[in-house]
Design a protein around this motif. Structure first.
Motif, PDB file in Angstrom:
ATOM      1  N   PRO A 121       3.291  -0.913  -2.126  1.00  0.00           N
ATOM      2  CA  PRO A 121       2.763  -2.643  -1.490  1.00  0.00           C
ATOM      3  C   PRO A 121       4.411  -2.402  -1.229  1.00  0.00           C
ATOM      4  CG  PRO A 121       2.290  -2.086  -3.954  1.00  0.00           C
ATOM      5  CD  PRO A 121       2.632  -0.717  -3.663  1.00  0.00           C
ATOM      6  N   PHE A 122       5.430  -2.093  -1.181  1.00  0.00           N
ATOM      7  CA  PHE A 122       6.742  -2.495  -0.257  1.00  0.00           C
ATOM      8  C   PHE A 122       7.200  -2.419   1.017  1.00  0.00           C
ATOM      9  CE2 PHE A 122       8.120   0.736  -3.185  1.00  0.00           C
ATOM     10  CZ  PHE A 122       8.502   1.238  -2.614  1.00  0.00           C
ATOM     11  N   HIS A 123       5.834  -0.875   1.020  1.00  0.00           N
ATOM     12  CA  HIS A 123       6.297  -0.286   2.141  1.00  0.00           C
ATOM     13  C   HIS A 123       5.927  -0.542   3.070  1.00  0.00           C
ATOM     14  CE1 HIS A 123       5.099   4.302   0.645  1.00  0.00           C
ATOM     15  NE2 HIS A 123       6.489   3.489   0.155  1.00  0.00           N
ATOM     16  N   ARG A 124       5.240  -2.135   3.375  1.00  0.00           N
ATOM     17  CA  ARG A 124       4.688  -3.277   4.143  1.00  0.00           C
ATOM     18  C   ARG A 124       6.029  -3.401   4.873  1.00  0.00           C
ATOM     19  NH1 ARG A 124      -0.694  -5.750   3.317  1.00  0.00           N
ATOM     20  NH2 ARG A 124      -1.433  -5.283   1.778  1.00  0.00           N
ATOM     21  N   LEU A 125       7.022  -3.586   4.730  1.00  0.00           N
ATOM     22  CA  LEU A 125       7.757  -4.271   4.931  1.00  0.00           C
ATOM     23  C   LEU A 125       8.843  -2.751   5.662  1.00  0.00           C
ATOM     24  CD1 LEU A 125       9.256  -6.983   3.026  1.00  0.00           C
ATOM     25  CD2 LEU A 125       7.752  -7.058   4.302  1.00  0.00           C
ATOM     26  N   GLN A 126       8.484  -1.467   5.441  1.00  0.00           N
ATOM     27  CA  GLN A 126       9.811  -0.879   5.901  1.00  0.00           C
ATOM     28  C   GLN A 126      10.725  -0.532   7.262  1.00  0.00           C
ATOM     29  OE1 GLN A 126       7.285   3.120   4.854  1.00  0.00           O
ATOM     30  NE2 GLN A 126       6.387   3.543   6.119  1.00  0.00           N
ATOM     31  N   HIS A 127       9.302  -0.819   7.920  1.00  0.00           N
ATOM     32  CA  HIS A 127       9.311  -0.745   9.494  1.00  0.00           C
ATOM     33  C   HIS A 127      10.928  -2.286   9.156  1.00  0.00           C
ATOM     34  CE1 HIS A 127       6.762  -4.439   9.496  1.00  0.00           C
ATOM     35  NE2 HIS A 127       7.097  -4.729  10.584  1.00  0.00           N
ATOM     36  N   LEU A 128      11.020  -2.863   8.653  1.00  0.00           N
ATOM     37  CA  LEU A 128      12.879  -3.736   8.842  1.00  0.00           C
ATOM     38  C   LEU A 128      13.716  -3.525   7.722  1.00  0.00           C
ATOM     39  CD1 LEU A 128      10.833  -7.104   8.464  1.00  0.00           C
ATOM     40  CD2 LEU A 128      10.948  -5.936  10.425  1.00  0.00           C
ATOM     41  N   TYR A 129      13.116  -2.935   6.725  1.00  0.00           N
ATOM     42  CA  TYR A 129      13.969  -1.973   5.759  1.00  0.00           C
ATOM     43  C   TYR A 129      14.288  -1.397   5.641  1.00  0.00           C
ATOM     44  CZ  TYR A 129      11.124   0.029   2.133  1.00  0.00           C
ATOM     45  OH  TYR A 129      10.082   0.487   1.780  1.00  0.00           O
ATOM     46  N   LEU A 140       2.466   2.512   8.838  1.00  0.00           N
ATOM     47  CA  LEU A 140       2.090   4.046   7.922  1.00  0.00           C
ATOM     48  C   LEU A 140       2.873   2.847   6.512  1.00  0.00           C
ATOM     49  CD1 LEU A 140       3.894   7.548   8.506  1.00  0.00           C
ATOM     50  CD2 LEU A 140       1.504   7.007   8.455  1.00  0.00           C
ATOM     51  N   GLY A 141       3.262   1.700   7.110  1.00  0.00           N
ATOM     52  CA  GLY A 141       3.547   1.285   6.214  1.00  0.00           C
ATOM     53  C   GLY A 141       2.581  -0.274   5.526  1.00  0.00           C
TER      54      GLY A 141
END
Length: 360
Positions: free
Chosen positions: A153-161, A351-352
């Motif tokens: 689920p947290f991959h939704r933000l991987q383009h930021l973090y 991919l997130g």
């Protein structure tokens, strides 16, 4: 390492590339190795690094120290791109000793050239973007760089973090990855022989040398908290530079990614074709960037000819592109670094998202 993939035996595309590139180098009067240009460049980069470190070591004010720390981080990354990388690929010289000496730049900068040669030369260059074999696209649960990796689920933000986390690559490599790899005798899912003899001496000596100049010597002149703070700044700059250059070459929304079942003999694919499909160039005509990153913005040429020194890659790029076009193989190139960064951002973002059909 036990072989798990076998590419097509026919090498028509690769052989034509080889012939045409050799003809180009011969016409230019060049060998595939580094020339005086490479050694002069090495000297310039060493002077840049030593000058930045010396200035930082004797700085008294933060406004002097911060720009020098940034400069040192950029210099360390450049030494890795240009000196250690060519040396560990055997591209610096005809002499194995010279190549090992140049490759040992990694050890002096805190990484292990021995571990890197297996992780990079064997795994990454043999199987780029193949999940389970290319350890360079495996960041664990933290990030999803291949559609064949599990989604969280947290991959939704991987383009930021992920952008700030890229800055941790340096200390992770220096303080953790090499020690774990040698202790386990494995990189990812692949086993390798632990270093011994001269290789073990270089591994241990390199770590001692790095910690001595990076932490012990500065601690003799400055409070420990300041030493750790500026080590963090230098490492962040170095890690961000190293990470971004690699990611732009392989993990974009135009490069291909595979599982072990989808590539190699399973689809009758030639090794050289796989290299082109999974790799992208960027900013090929930016001479300053090409100089700084050691030609790694010509990543297609490097993957096809890893034992050719980076100083020759711009001279063969048009030949490689032409042969790809003649064989109907897409040659991926981003005209600027900004466009390549935007593509990597989109790849992280896409991919997130949960895969289609996954439970909400």
């Amino acid at each position: 390492m036990e072989a798990r993939l076998k590419f097509q035996r026919a090498r028509d595309f690769q052989q034509e590339l080889q012939t045409r590139v050799e003809e180009r180098l011969a016409a230019l009067g060049r060998s595939r190795y580094g020339s005086l240009r490479l050694y002069l460049k090495t000297a310039v980069l060493i002077l840049w690094g030593v000058g930045s470190f010396t200035g930082l070591l004797f700085s008294e004010y933060w406004w002097q120290a911060v720009p020098l720390a940034i400069s040192l981080g950029l210099a360390i990354a450049a030494l890795g791109f240009n000196v250690g990388h060519d040396g560990n690929h055997g591209a610096s010289s005809r002499s194995k000793g010279v190549n090992r000496a140049m490759g040992a730049m990694f050890d002096l900068l805190g990484g292990s050239s021995y571990v890197w040669r297996f992780k990079h030369n064997v795994l990454h260059h043999s199987y780029p973007n193949v999940e389970g074999l290319d350890d360079d696209i495996d960041l664990g649960a933290l990030c999803r760089l291949s559609p064949h990796q599990p989604h969280r689920p947290f991959h939704r933000l991987q383009h930021l973090y992920m952008w700030p986390l890229y800055s941790l690559v340096g200390p992770k490599w220096q303080l953790w990855d090499d020690f774990v790899a040698v202790a386990r005798g494995r990189v990812g899912e692949s086993s390798f022989d632990r270093p011994k003899g001269i290789d073990l001496a270089v591994f241990v000596g390199g770590k001692i040398a790095f910690f001595s100049w990076a932490l012990v010597l500065p601690a003799l002149l400055h409070p420990l908290w300041q030493v750790l703070l500026f080590y963090a700044i230098v490492s962040a700059v170095e890690g961000l530079a190293l990470s971004v250059v690699f990611q732009l070459a392989h993990t974009t929304d135009e490069t291909e990614s595979y599982s072990q079942e989808e590539t190699g003999a399973a689809v009758g694919k030639e090794w050289a074709v796989h290299q082109v499909e999974t790799t992208a160039n960027f900013a090929r005509h930016n001479r300053l960037l090409t100089w700084y990153v050691g030609g790694l913005n010509h990543q297609i040429e490097h993957h096809l000819f890893p034992r050719i020194s980076h100083i020759h890659l711009p001279a063969i790029a048009d030949i490689v592109e032409q042969v790809c076009r003649e064989h109907g193989i897409r040659y991926r190139v981003y005209p600027t670094m900004t466009k390549a960064i935007a593509s990597h951002y989109r790849w992280l973002r896409d991919l997130g998202k949960p895969p289609e059909g996954a439970a909400a």
